[in-house]
Motif scaffolding. Sequence first.
Motif, mmCIF file in Angstrom:
data_model
loop_
_atom_site.group_PDB
_atom_site.id
_atom_site.type_symbol
_atom_site.label_atom_id
_atom_site.label_comp_id
_atom_site.label_asym_id
_atom_site.label_seq_id
_atom_site.Cartn_x
_atom_site.Cartn_y
_atom_site.Cartn_z
ATOM 1 N N GLY A 126 0.505 3.723 -2.781
ATOM 2 C CA GLY A 126 0.405 5.421 -2.662
ATOM 3 C C GLY A 126 1.874 6.132 -3.674
ATOM 4 O O GLY A 126 1.488 7.259 -3.839
ATOM 5 N N ILE A 127 2.736 5.803 -2.884
ATOM 6 C CA ILE A 127 4.273 6.199 -4.376
ATOM 7 C C ILE A 127 3.519 5.909 -5.348
ATOM 8 O O ILE A 127 3.613 7.073 -6.128
ATOM 9 C CB ILE A 127 5.242 5.851 -3.779
ATOM 10 N N GLY A 128 3.223 5.329 -6.002
ATOM 11 C CA GLY A 128 2.669 5.813 -7.764
ATOM 12 C C GLY A 128 1.732 6.397 -7.968
ATOM 13 O O GLY A 128 1.799 6.408 -8.388
ATOM 14 N N ALA A 129 0.599 6.110 -6.638
ATOM 15 C CA ALA A 129 -0.700 7.191 -7.093
ATOM 16 C C ALA A 129 -0.289 8.141 -7.478
ATOM 17 O O ALA A 129 -0.762 8.926 -8.336
ATOM 18 C CB ALA A 129 -1.041 6.826 -6.301
ATOM 19 N N MET A 130 0.831 8.672 -6.668
ATOM 20 C CA MET A 130 1.133 10.607 -7.143
ATOM 21 C C MET A 130 1.633 10.767 -9.256
ATOM 22 O O MET A 130 1.631 11.549 -9.069
ATOM 23 C CB MET A 130 2.579 10.654 -5.917
ATOM 24 N N LEU A 131 2.180 9.877 -8.992
ATOM 25 C CA LEU A 131 2.006 9.936 -11.197
ATOM 26 C C LEU A 131 1.026 10.677 -11.832
ATOM 27 O O LEU A 131 0.789 10.879 -12.783
ATOM 28 C CB LEU A 131 2.804 8.001 -11.425
ATOM 29 N N PHE A 132 0.043 10.416 -11.021
ATOM 30 C CA PHE A 132 -1.541 10.336 -11.767
ATOM 31 C C PHE A 132 -2.270 11.974 -11.216
ATOM 32 O O PHE A 132 -1.907 12.330 -9.522
ATOM 33 C CB PHE A 132 -1.914 9.641 -11.073
ATOM 34 N N ALA A 133 -2.390 13.059 -12.470
ATOM 35 C CA ALA A 133 -2.278 14.121 -11.975
ATOM 36 C C ALA A 133 -3.951 14.520 -11.389
ATOM 37 O O ALA A 133 -3.945 14.933 -10.284
ATOM 38 C CB ALA A 133 -2.042 15.093 -12.832
ATOM 39 N N ARG A 134 -4.685 14.003 -11.789
ATOM 40 C CA ARG A 134 -6.090 14.014 -11.301
ATOM 41 C C ARG A 134 -6.405 13.056 -11.052
ATOM 42 O O ARG A 134 -7.676 12.821 -9.763
ATOM 43 C CB ARG A 134 -6.733 14.552 -12.719
ATOM 44 N N ASP A 135 -5.902 11.895 -11.620
ATOM 45 C CA ASP A 135 -7.127 10.329 -10.762
ATOM 46 C C ASP A 135 -6.175 9.716 -9.452
ATOM 47 O O ASP A 135 -6.262 8.724 -9.416
ATOM 48 C CB ASP A 135 -7.467 10.090 -11.659
ATOM 49 N N ARG A 136 -5.613 10.414 -8.722
ATOM 50 C CA ARG A 136 -4.725 10.126 -7.374
ATOM 51 C C ARG A 136 -5.692 9.133 -6.177
ATOM 52 O O ARG A 136 -4.830 7.928 -6.857
ATOM 53 C CB ARG A 136 -3.954 10.310 -6.544
ATOM 54 N N ARG A 137 -6.527 9.158 -6.351
ATOM 55 C CA ARG A 137 -7.277 7.919 -5.476
ATOM 56 C C ARG A 137 -7.600 6.870 -5.897
ATOM 57 O O ARG A 137 -7.891 5.899 -5.576
ATOM 58 C CB ARG A 137 -8.338 9.064 -4.933
ATOM 59 N N TYR A 138 -8.250 7.041 -7.374
ATOM 60 C CA TYR A 138 -8.203 6.031 -8.008
ATOM 61 C C TYR A 138 -7.303 5.485 -8.315
ATOM 62 O O TYR A 138 -7.267 4.375 -8.589
ATOM 63 C CB TYR A 138 -9.129 6.439 -9.196
ATOM 64 N N ALA A 139 -6.329 5.913 -9.074
ATOM 65 C CA ALA A 139 -4.752 4.804 -9.155
ATOM 66 C C ALA A 139 -4.580 4.384 -8.045
ATOM 67 O O ALA A 139 -4.498 3.424 -7.896
ATOM 68 C CB ALA A 139 -3.735 6.009 -9.830
ATOM 69 N N PHE A 140 -4.654 4.568 -6.987
ATOM 70 C CA PHE A 140 -4.542 4.498 -5.664
ATOM 71 C C PHE A 140 -5.457 2.921 -5.646
ATOM 72 O O PHE A 140 -4.923 2.153 -5.199
ATOM 73 C CB PHE A 140 -4.000 4.680 -4.816
ATOM 74 N N ALA A 141 -6.656 3.310 -5.925
ATOM 75 C CA ALA A 141 -7.381 1.894 -5.715
ATOM 76 C C ALA A 141 -6.973 0.929 -6.487
ATOM 77 O O ALA A 141 -7.118 -0.459 -6.533
ATOM 78 C CB ALA A 141 -8.791 2.302 -5.582
ATOM 79 N N VAL A 142 -6.709 1.244 -7.732
ATOM 80 C CA VAL A 142 -6.821 0.444 -8.891
ATOM 81 C C VAL A 142 -5.455 -0.238 -9.076
ATOM 82 O O VAL A 142 -5.266 -1.690 -8.975
ATOM 83 C CB VAL A 142 -6.762 1.064 -10.461
ATOM 84 N N LEU A 143 -4.521 0.358 -8.425
ATOM 85 C CA LEU A 143 -2.860 -0.467 -7.922
ATOM 86 C C LEU A 143 -3.027 -1.321 -6.609
ATOM 87 O O LEU A 143 -2.638 -2.056 -6.885
ATOM 88 C CB LEU A 143 -1.731 1.123 -7.873
ATOM 89 N N GLY A 144 -3.776 -0.866 -6.064
ATOM 90 C CA GLY A 144 -3.865 -1.868 -4.086
ATOM 91 C C GLY A 144 -4.652 -3.116 -4.639
ATOM 92 O O GLY A 144 -4.206 -3.860 -4.240
ATOM 93 N N GLY A 145 -5.831 -2.800 -5.457
ATOM 94 C CA GLY A 145 -5.872 -3.810 -5.222
ATOM 95 C C GLY A 145 -5.387 -5.105 -6.896
ATOM 96 O O GLY A 145 -6.002 -6.439 -6.332
ATOM 97 N N GLY A 146 -4.575 -4.215 -7.459
ATOM 98 C CA GLY A 146 -3.372 -5.164 -7.699
ATOM 99 C C GLY A 146 -2.865 -6.102 -7.545
ATOM 100 O O GLY A 146 -2.582 -7.396 -7.521
ATOM 101 N N ALA A 147 -2.418 -5.084 -5.990
ATOM 102 C CA ALA A 147 -1.274 -5.342 -5.192
ATOM 103 C C ALA A 147 -2.049 -6.528 -4.608
ATOM 104 O O ALA A 147 -1.523 -7.888 -3.925
ATOM 105 C CB ALA A 147 -0.995 -4.652 -4.389
ATOM 106 N N MET A 196 0.838 -1.329 -0.047
ATOM 107 C CA MET A 196 -0.270 0.236 -0.120
ATOM 108 C C MET A 196 0.942 1.202 -0.012
ATOM 109 O O MET A 196 0.430 2.356 -0.229
ATOM 110 C CB MET A 196 -1.044 -0.033 1.023
ATOM 111 N N LEU A 197 2.097 1.766 1.128
ATOM 112 C CA LEU A 197 2.714 2.213 0.289
ATOM 113 C C LEU A 197 3.332 2.609 -0.753
ATOM 114 O O LEU A 197 3.681 3.548 -1.011
ATOM 115 C CB LEU A 197 4.057 2.293 1.301
ATOM 116 N N LEU A 198 4.276 1.630 -1.308
ATOM 117 C CA LEU A 198 4.630 1.082 -3.074
ATOM 118 C C LEU A 198 3.453 1.924 -3.551
ATOM 119 O O LEU A 198 3.621 2.882 -5.107
ATOM 120 C CB LEU A 198 5.240 0.372 -3.021
#
Length: 167
Positions: A78-99, A74-76
Amino acid sequence: MADLLTHVLVAYAVFTVVSWYADRITPKWVAIGAIGSMVPDLNRIGMFVSEVWIESALGVGFRFGALSTLGGAMLLCGIGAMLFARDRRYAFAVLGGGALTHLLVDAVKAWADGQAAAWLYPMTWWRHATPSLYVSSDWWVAVGAVLVAGTVWFCDRVWIGKSSAAR
């Protein structure tokens, strides 16, 4: 590496099936979910970079094994979600779902002592008994993942009719 391929294919299959029911999961987000499934395997960086070097750079204790736990993933993410300008929360959820798909698949593999890793860290150090369904090097797991992902891909393109061009 068959283990990494298996995790990516499982995440692809899961996110593609979810995309049939959720319009917001586009092919872009399916790919991001598949990338998220690789996050727990970033602990393999330890083969190339010394933990001692990281500890001296950060000034705190560090172990690469923690990256393959829920908290580390989840920490990683969160760091990866920072790459998304507008959809950070959604990117975090999708990356977290994959993890999470990665961690769930690993939760049932065989371990020498019959218990899974402490993948629920930092919530608990508890190690559950594993059903020992497979070993990471088993070829049939990768073949099964290819067959499942191929079937989902075929259904997505032919029966569901949602190709990347259609979205």
